[in-house]
Design an enzyme around this catalytic site. Structure first.
Site, PDB file in Angstrom:
ATOM      1  CG  ASP A   1      -2.059   0.968   1.097  1.00  0.00           C
ATOM      2  OD1 ASP A   1      -1.847   2.075   0.555  1.00  0.00           O
ATOM      3  OD2 ASP A   1      -3.168   0.629   1.523  1.00  0.00           O
TER       4      ASP A   1
ATOM      5  CB  SER B   1      -6.304   2.285  -0.642  1.00  0.00           C
ATOM      6  OG  SER B   1      -5.019   2.765  -0.351  1.00  0.00           O
TER       7      SER B   1
ATOM      8  CG  HIS C   1      -0.747   8.928   4.675  1.00  0.00           C
ATOM      9  ND1 HIS C   1      -0.985   9.834   3.666  1.00  0.00           N
ATOM     10  CD2 HIS C   1      -1.449   7.809   4.342  1.00  0.00           C
ATOM     11  CE1 HIS C   1      -1.789   9.291   2.758  1.00  0.00           C
ATOM     12  NE2 HIS C   1      -2.080   8.063   3.136  1.00  0.00           N
TER      13      HIS C   1
ATOM     14  CG  HIS D   1      -2.462   8.441  -1.611  1.00  0.00           C
ATOM     15  ND1 HIS D   1      -3.628   7.721  -1.772  1.00  0.00           N
ATOM     16  CD2 HIS D   1      -2.033   8.158  -0.350  1.00  0.00           C
ATOM     17  CE1 HIS D   1      -3.882   7.041  -0.679  1.00  0.00           C
ATOM     18  NE2 HIS D   1      -2.940   7.296   0.208  1.00  0.00           N
TER      19      HIS D   1
ATOM     20  CG  PHE E   1      -2.618 -10.757  14.975  1.00  0.00           C
ATOM     21  CD1 PHE E   1      -2.584 -11.838  15.838  1.00  0.00           C
ATOM     22  CD2 PHE E   1      -2.755 -11.001  13.616  1.00  0.00           C
ATOM     23  CE1 PHE E   1      -2.649 -13.140  15.363  1.00  0.00           C
ATOM     24  CE2 PHE E   1      -2.830 -12.294  13.125  1.00  0.00           C
ATOM     25  CZ  PHE E   1      -2.782 -13.372  13.995  1.00  0.00           C
ATOM     26  CD  GLU E   2      -2.101  -3.735  18.234  1.00  0.00           C
ATOM     27  OE1 GLU E   2      -2.966  -2.927  18.640  1.00  0.00           O
ATOM     28  OE2 GLU E   2      -1.144  -4.103  18.928  1.00  0.00           O
TER      29      GLU E   2
ATOM     30  CG  ASP F   1      -1.133   4.586   2.690  1.00  0.00           C
ATOM     31  OD1 ASP F   1      -0.977   5.291   1.677  1.00  0.00           O
ATOM     32  OD2 ASP F   1      -2.060   4.774   3.515  1.00  0.00           O
TER      33      ASP F   1
END
Length: 543
Positions: A91, A141, A369, A498, A316-317, A365
């Site tokens: 990404d 995205s 950012h 982006h 997992f989060e 990504d």
């Protein structure tokens, strides 16, 4: 969506291509072809507007025609030779990110770095991909991944629904959903998997299994009441309620809170779930699949018996998973992208009919950012390791694609000497061509880094406030190779953006030869569909 209608619509499109060559009726979208009677008693399409994603969508028909032409004029594997398909998406992994990451990885091994190659840079075929969406030069995205997995370009913010829909308007999307490669694979009886270091409900993974006119409708709490009343469903629930085949076999990533009700406290953090509808989608998963398992930390994940577990959900989060640079510091423990890829393949390879797996390095990504090159590069290297694992585990009948959804305004600049630390200050060469004794400076005598951003929060560390100074800092005073360092940015903005230039695609395996030159992003679906003959296999499995 009605299953038979959608599969038939896909088949109708293929038939239409054979008759018309370039799909003239599909160019203007004005008149939709009427398909033959479908198994469910309909005509195989969704009505009178002629905007089905297959027969009349310009992106779909043009991509389909390009692949058909290429398969006839190049050295080509026959259609359907690929039993399995693995799609890797970095990404935000633009070309500049690839270059910097390959240097970074080489330098981590004590090498100069420039000569290094990431695992997928050894693939025999590659090309450039145009990433614009149907309404923006620089996309997000949602439309880019929709194009990759469905063959149809759409508007920004929209997930696997054609651009006939209006962003955020629930009813405008109904009947305009476009089928993904993962959905076709499930209908074909193949096993399927989605792996991401971002939330599984984030735009890129979501485009493989869900349809939404708003990418931010990740849980029911995120949706307006009008959309709920109109019958739209949040993205997390669509993963659990997935209607095709025997359901997605592997789903690994972040975003746990989007699957938990607001009456349940997260096992890792003292926070309630985000769902207002009372549904606990993690327990629904294990109830739905008698051969299923749900895990939320690395220890549980590694303990799963992949020979007996055929439906594996790992969250997992609470939100996105940790950056690779921070993963070792996670108290509960998280698997790496390579570990998730490896065990996903262990589960999926048990199906004799083959598999489709999508793996996303989602946090490249996010680091960009934040204007933080170090974490972006480390996550790109982690993707390279995940691809290496797949190269080792996948058989020769597997098509592997590696690409990005879009780029970032990330630059590599100046004239640093070979082997100069990629995260460091620029040190050039002297008049003799040897490494200079001092750093290169700007017009004001100040050093600068090789890596930078055209916009973003700019100079700082970690979560420091955005830098709005009108002058450059003296970088001699700072450790610019620190993992928390934020590179300077030309235009001050809260978040770096982006970029609109092409991204790269790499391919190996059956059908890989179709990936060459400069192509539209939606072509990648057609490459996968050709290589795996997904639509025909799906249709055949319905009979």
């Amino acid at each position: 969506m009605k299953l038979n209608a959608i599969v038939l619509a896909m088949t109708t499109a293929i038939a239409a291509l054979a008759l018309t060559g370039c799909g003239d009726d599909g160019e203007n979208g004005a008149v939709g072809a009427t398909g033959p009677a479908g198994q469910n008693g309909t005509n195989g399409q969704n009505g009178n507007d002629g905007r089905d994603h297959t027969a009349v969508n310009q992106w779909f028909t043009q991509g389909q025609a390009t692949v058909a032409n290429a398969s006839e004029t190049s050295v080509s594997d026959p259609k359907g030779r690929a039993k399995n398909i693995i799609l890797f998406v970095g990404d935000g992994m633009g070309v500049s990110t690839l270059t910097a990451a390959r240097i970074y990885q080489g330098q981590q091994r004590g090498e100069s770095g420039e000569e290094n190659r990431l695992s997928f840079e050894t693939f025999p075929y590659s090309g450039l991909v145009k990433t614009y969406s149907s309404n923006q030069q620089t996309p997000d995205s949602a439309p880019t991944m929709s194009a990759i997995v469905s063959g149809v370009k759409t508007k920004d913010g929209i997930i696997s629904v054609s651009d006939a829909a209006i962003r955020g308007n629930c009813t405008s999307g109904q009947g305009n959903e476009v089928m993904s490669a993962l959905e076709l694979a499930e209908i074909a009886g193949m096993s399927t998997g989605v792996v991401s270091t971002a939330r599984l409900t984030h735009a890129t993974p979501a485009a493989t299994y869900s349809h939404s006119v708003e990418r931010n409708w990740e849980s029911d709490r995120d949706m307006p009441q009008a959309a709920l009343d109109a019958g739209c469903h949040d993205i997390a629930s669509q993963l659990i309620d997935f209607p095709y085949g025997d359901g997605i076999e592997v789903a690994l990533g972040g975003g746990r809170s989007y699957f938990m009700p607001n009456t349940v406290t997260d096992p890792e953090y003292a926070r309630a779930g985000r769902r207002n509808d009372g549904r606990n989608l993690t327990t629904e998963w294990t109830s739905k699949y008698s051969d299923g398992a749900y895990v939320w930390n690395r220890e549980q994940f590694l303990a799963v018996d992949t020979s007996t577990t055929h439906h594996l959900l790992g969250l997992f989060e609470n939100s996105h998973m940790q950056y690779e640079a921070d993963r070792a510091d996670d108290a509960a423990g998280e698997p790496s992208l390579a570990e998730m890829t490896s065990r996903a393949l262990d589960v999926l390879k048990q199906n004799d009919k083959g598999y489709f797996l999508m793996v996303e390095a989602g946090r490249i990504d996010h680091a960009h950012h934040a204007g933080n090159a170090s974490r972006a590069l480390q996550d790109t290297v982690a993707l390279s390791e995940a691809v290496r694992v797949a190269m080792e585990k996948a058989d020769n009948d597997t098509l592997i694609l590696v690409t990005a959804d879009h780029s970032h305004v990330f630059t590599i600049a100046g004239y640093p000497v070979r082997g100069n630390p990629i995260l460091g200050l620029v040190r050039g060469v002297d008049d003799s061509g040897e490494a200079a004794a001092t750093y290169t400076t700007d017009s004001n005598g100040m050093p600068y880094t090789t890596l930078g951003y055209a916009n973003g929060p700019g100079f700082g560390f970690g979560s420091d406030a955005m830098n709005t100074d009108s002058y450059r800092p003296d970088l001699n005073l700072y450790n610019v190779t620190d993992v928390d360092y934020r590179q300077e940015a030309t235009v001050p903005m809260d978040s770096e953006t982006h970029a609109g230039e092409d991204v790269a695609v790499y391919a190996r395996g059956p059908g890989a030869q179709l990936v060459t030159g400069s192509v539209e992003q939606n072509l990648l679906f057609h490459v996968m569909n050709y290589a795996g003959d997904l639509a025909a296999r799906a249709e055949a499995n319905q009979n």
